[in-house]
Design a protein around this motif. Structure first.
Motif, short mmCIF file in Angstrom:
data_model
loop_
_atom_site.label_atom_id
_atom_site.label_comp_id
_atom_site.label_asym_id
_atom_site.label_seq_id
_atom_site.Cartn_x
_atom_site.Cartn_y
_atom_site.Cartn_z
N SER A 198 0.76 -1.14 -0.10
CA SER A 198 0.07 0.00 -0.02
C SER A 198 1.00 1.17 0.00
CB SER A 198 -0.96 -0.07 1.19
OG SER A 198 0.03 0.13 2.58
N ARG A 199 0.14 2.15 -0.50
CA ARG A 199 1.28 3.52 -0.44
C ARG A 199 1.33 4.31 0.72
NH1 ARG A 199 3.05 6.22 -4.68
NH2 ARG A 199 3.49 8.46 -4.45
N ASP A 200 2.48 4.53 1.02
CA ASP A 200 2.64 5.25 2.50
C ASP A 200 2.66 6.39 2.50
OD1 ASP A 200 3.63 5.58 5.06
OD2 ASP A 200 5.84 5.08 4.53
N VAL A 201 1.39 7.05 2.56
CA VAL A 201 1.33 8.70 2.54
C VAL A 201 1.60 9.23 3.77
CG1 VAL A 201 -0.63 8.08 0.94
CG2 VAL A 201 -1.08 8.45 3.25
N SER A 202 1.73 8.83 4.82
CA SER A 202 2.07 9.61 6.18
C SER A 202 3.49 9.09 6.56
CB SER A 202 1.15 9.45 7.07
OG SER A 202 0.89 7.79 7.54
N GLY A 203 4.32 8.42 5.81
CA GLY A 203 5.49 7.71 6.36
C GLY A 203 6.82 8.22 5.65
N GLU A 204 7.26 7.29 4.69
CA GLU A 204 8.32 7.47 3.96
C GLU A 204 8.00 8.86 2.84
OE1 GLU A 204 11.49 5.61 0.74
OE2 GLU A 204 10.14 4.25 1.83
N GLY A 205 6.82 8.63 2.33
CA GLY A 205 6.38 9.76 1.35
C GLY A 205 6.46 11.20 1.94
N VAL A 206 6.14 11.09 3.17
CA VAL A 206 6.39 12.63 3.63
C VAL A 206 7.78 13.23 3.93
CG1 VAL A 206 5.64 14.08 5.62
CG2 VAL A 206 4.25 12.42 4.90
N GLN A 207 8.47 11.99 4.28
CA GLN A 207 10.19 12.33 4.48
C GLN A 207 10.33 12.92 3.27
OE1 GLN A 207 12.64 9.32 6.47
NE2 GLN A 207 10.87 8.13 6.77
N GLN A 208 9.98 12.10 2.20
CA GLN A 208 10.50 12.77 0.84
C GLN A 208 10.18 14.19 0.78
OE1 GLN A 208 12.71 11.34 -1.49
NE2 GLN A 208 12.58 9.14 -1.02
N ALA A 209 8.86 14.33 1.03
CA ALA A 209 8.20 15.68 0.63
C ALA A 209 8.79 16.98 1.50
CB ALA A 209 6.62 15.60 1.18
N LEU A 210 9.37 16.32 2.75
CA LEU A 210 9.98 17.34 3.64
C LEU A 210 11.73 17.78 3.14
CD1 LEU A 210 9.10 16.16 7.13
CD2 LEU A 210 8.41 18.20 6.11
N LEU A 211 12.04 16.96 2.25
CA LEU A 211 13.45 17.03 1.88
C LEU A 211 13.73 18.65 1.49
CD1 LEU A 211 14.34 13.88 0.38
CD2 LEU A 211 14.76 14.49 2.61
N LYS A 212 13.07 19.03 0.54
CA LYS A 212 13.33 20.30 0.01
C LYS A 212 13.19 21.45 0.73
CE LYS A 212 12.48 19.63 -4.98
NZ LYS A 212 11.60 19.97 -6.30
N ILE A 213 12.12 21.45 1.80
CA ILE A 213 12.11 22.78 2.68
C ILE A 213 13.21 22.48 3.84
CG2 ILE A 213 9.71 23.16 2.12
CD1 ILE A 213 9.09 21.94 4.85
N LEU A 214 13.47 21.44 4.09
CA LEU A 214 14.61 21.20 5.10
C LEU A 214 15.95 21.71 4.67
CD1 LEU A 214 13.92 17.61 6.59
CD2 LEU A 214 13.57 19.81 7.74
N GLU A 215 16.20 21.45 3.58
CA GLU A 215 17.50 21.91 2.84
C GLU A 215 17.54 23.16 2.34
OE1 GLU A 215 20.84 20.24 -0.27
OE2 GLU A 215 18.89 19.45 -0.35
N GLY A 216 16.32 23.81 1.75
CA GLY A 216 16.40 25.14 1.37
C GLY A 216 15.54 25.12 0.17
N THR A 217 14.40 25.72 -0.26
CA THR A 217 14.20 26.01 -1.60
C THR A 217 13.05 27.04 -1.54
OG1 THR A 217 12.66 24.72 -3.32
CG2 THR A 217 11.84 24.57 -0.99
N VAL A 218 12.64 27.87 -2.69
CA VAL A 218 11.76 28.83 -2.50
C VAL A 218 10.28 28.16 -2.87
CG1 VAL A 218 11.23 30.92 -3.79
CG2 VAL A 218 13.33 30.55 -3.50
N ALA A 219 9.76 28.39 -1.84
CA ALA A 219 8.26 27.75 -1.51
C ALA A 219 7.25 28.63 -2.04
CB ALA A 219 8.06 27.08 -0.22
N ASN A 220 6.59 28.42 -2.96
CA ASN A 220 5.30 29.20 -3.48
C ASN A 220 4.15 28.82 -2.49
OD1 ASN A 220 6.57 30.63 -5.33
ND2 ASN A 220 6.41 28.66 -6.70
N VAL A 221 3.66 29.47 -1.39
CA VAL A 221 2.86 29.08 -0.41
C VAL A 221 1.56 29.85 -0.59
CG1 VAL A 221 4.34 28.02 1.24
CG2 VAL A 221 3.79 30.50 1.47
N GLN A 222 0.59 29.44 -0.43
CA GLN A 222 -0.60 30.03 -0.58
C GLN A 222 -1.34 30.53 0.91
OE1 GLN A 222 -3.56 27.40 -2.71
NE2 GLN A 222 -3.00 28.34 -4.65
N ILE A 223 -1.86 31.75 0.79
CA ILE A 223 -2.31 32.31 1.98
C ILE A 223 -3.79 32.78 1.85
CG2 ILE A 223 -0.02 33.06 2.99
CD1 ILE A 223 -0.60 35.82 1.83
N ARG A 224 -4.50 32.85 2.83
CA ARG A 224 -5.96 33.18 2.69
C ARG A 224 -5.91 34.82 2.20
NH1 ARG A 224 -9.44 29.60 4.26
NH2 ARG A 224 -8.54 27.74 5.55
#
Length: 419
Positions: A198-224
């Protein structure tokens, strides 16, 4: 037509920040200014509350000894962990100063995010929040268990940056100098081969998703958008200067370390983990390496973004006694202050304090469980005291904590207990 236009210069004339993704340079004649300095100037001009500029330099970045001394006022024990964190935080903010003044071709110092390992109630969150208060930077707490990969129901990792942006009073400059504490990171440990169907949406996948913001990236974040409007604005935030402190309890990590060093426990004898003393577990956990954490389930790329590992010592009863009484905001001091509002002195005897610490220790909740026990002990007297006239003191003993007696109420005429 304005004389100001995009600059051909490679660095800002004011902060010497180099041209890079997410940083614009505007020039006129032989002078250029970066978008970061422009935003900072606008905040100074408008003098908005909470938007005071933070100057990273020798006068404003406290040295490691000063950081640890401040932590000592609020966090009991954990000397080695506090020393490691103090050095990491000092180097992080000195790094910001150095990178902002760096010339093209200079060595760029990479940031050192911090991993805190320790069971619940050992002070991980308290250390992170106290650091932010000392440094005067925005701070936010996120729970790793609520995060999912983009496209799944749950909270996207970009929401962490949105929360920090809100904590920074919507200042991009302050957001990019903030601190994020990400708790329960051990719950993201990747699953074994048996669960890989099964797809691990809250484990290894989230680790992968966190890599860029941990190291440093320009994030386009949406605000209300504005209240009552459904539209959302997008803000660019560079995460390379945001300090990430991640923490977790990592239950069972000590057994993996024992296997690595050749002390694998067998059976239910003296070396069984359930019979291990606090001191033994403390010695084992201090030997934690990145390889042990990879074995636990954190992917190598994720560990590569967390070069500083600080292990929080398990708390003994004596540690909990100190936590109850010594810090500036110790629980006993808080309740003493509450009763001072009623002009009443609160006296907790030594055996009462020790009994509270013993109860918390037996429940395995660490310092986090102390407040619940204190609330239970103090409930009746906090209910009664405001209604009793001429009361001057309340005495709480060990028997009161154990439920074997009522608190003693001292008045001008007598010593007694409520009817």
């Amino acid at each position: 037509m304005s004389q100001y236009q995009p600059s051909n210069h490679s660095t800002c004339s004011f902060c010497h920040q180099p041209r890079r993704e997410g940083v614009q340079l505007i020039g006129a004649n032989d002078v250029s200014i970066c978008s970061t300095c422009v935003n900072l100037c606008m905040e100074i001009i408008h003098d908005k509350p909470g938007h005071q500029p933070v100057v990273w330099g020798d006068r404003s970045t406290p040295v490691p000894a000063e950081i640890k001394e401040f932590l000592d006022q609020y966090v009991v024990g954990q000397d080695l962990a506090k020393r490691k964190i103090a050095v990491a935080v000092y180097n992080h903010y000195k790094r910001l100063e150095a990178n902002n003044r760096a010339k093209e071709g200079d060595v760029e110092i990479r940031k050192s995010n911090v991993l805190l390992i320790g069971s619940t109630g050992t002070g991980k969150t308290l250390i992170a929040s106290t650091l932010a208060r000392k440094l005067g930077v925005p701070f936010t707490i996120a729970d790793a268990t609520t995060l999912t990969q983009a496209g799944y129901v749950g909270e996207d990792v970009e929401n962490i940056i949105v929360n920090l942006y809100n904590a920074a009073d919507k200042s991009v400059e302050r957001t990019q100098r903030g601190i994020v504490y990400l708790d329960e990171i051990d719950k993201l440990a990747r699953k074994g081969a048996a669960s890989s169907v099964s797809r691990d949406v809250s484990g290894e996948g989230v680790q992968q998703a966190l890599l860029k913001i941990l190291e440093g990236t320009v994030a386009n974040v949406q605000i209300r958008g504005q209240k009552g409007q459904s539209n959302k604005d997008t803000v660019q935030i560079d995460t390379r200067d945001i300090l990430f402190i991640v923490g977790g309890s990592f239950e069972g990590l000590d057994r993996l370390i024992e296997q690595r060093i050749g002390r694998r426990s067998v059976g239910y004898g003296r070396d069984d983990p359930m019979n291990r003393t606090v001191q033994e577990r403390r010695r084992i956990l201090q030997k934690t390496t990145s390889e042990d954490l990879e074995q636990f389930g954190l992917i190598p790329e994720f560990m590569g973004r967390l070069p500083v590992i600080a292990v929080m010592d398990p708390l003994e009863t004596e540690d909990l006694v100190h936590i109850l009484t010594e810090p500036k905001n110790a629980l006993v001091r808080q309740y003493e202050k509450l009763l001072r509002f009623e002009k009443v002195k609160l006296t907790l005897t030594d055996d009462a304090v020790r009994e509270i610490a013993t109860l918390a220790s037996s429940r395995g909740t660490g310092a986090r469980g102390l407040r619940a026990i204190m609330e239970s002990v103090m409930l009746d007297l906090m209910y009664d005291v405001p209604s009793i006239e001429d009361i001057s003191e309340v005495i709480v003993t060990g028997e009161v904590v154990k439920g074997e007696a009522a608190a003693e109420y001292v008045t001008a005429s007598r010593i007694g207990v409520p009817n």
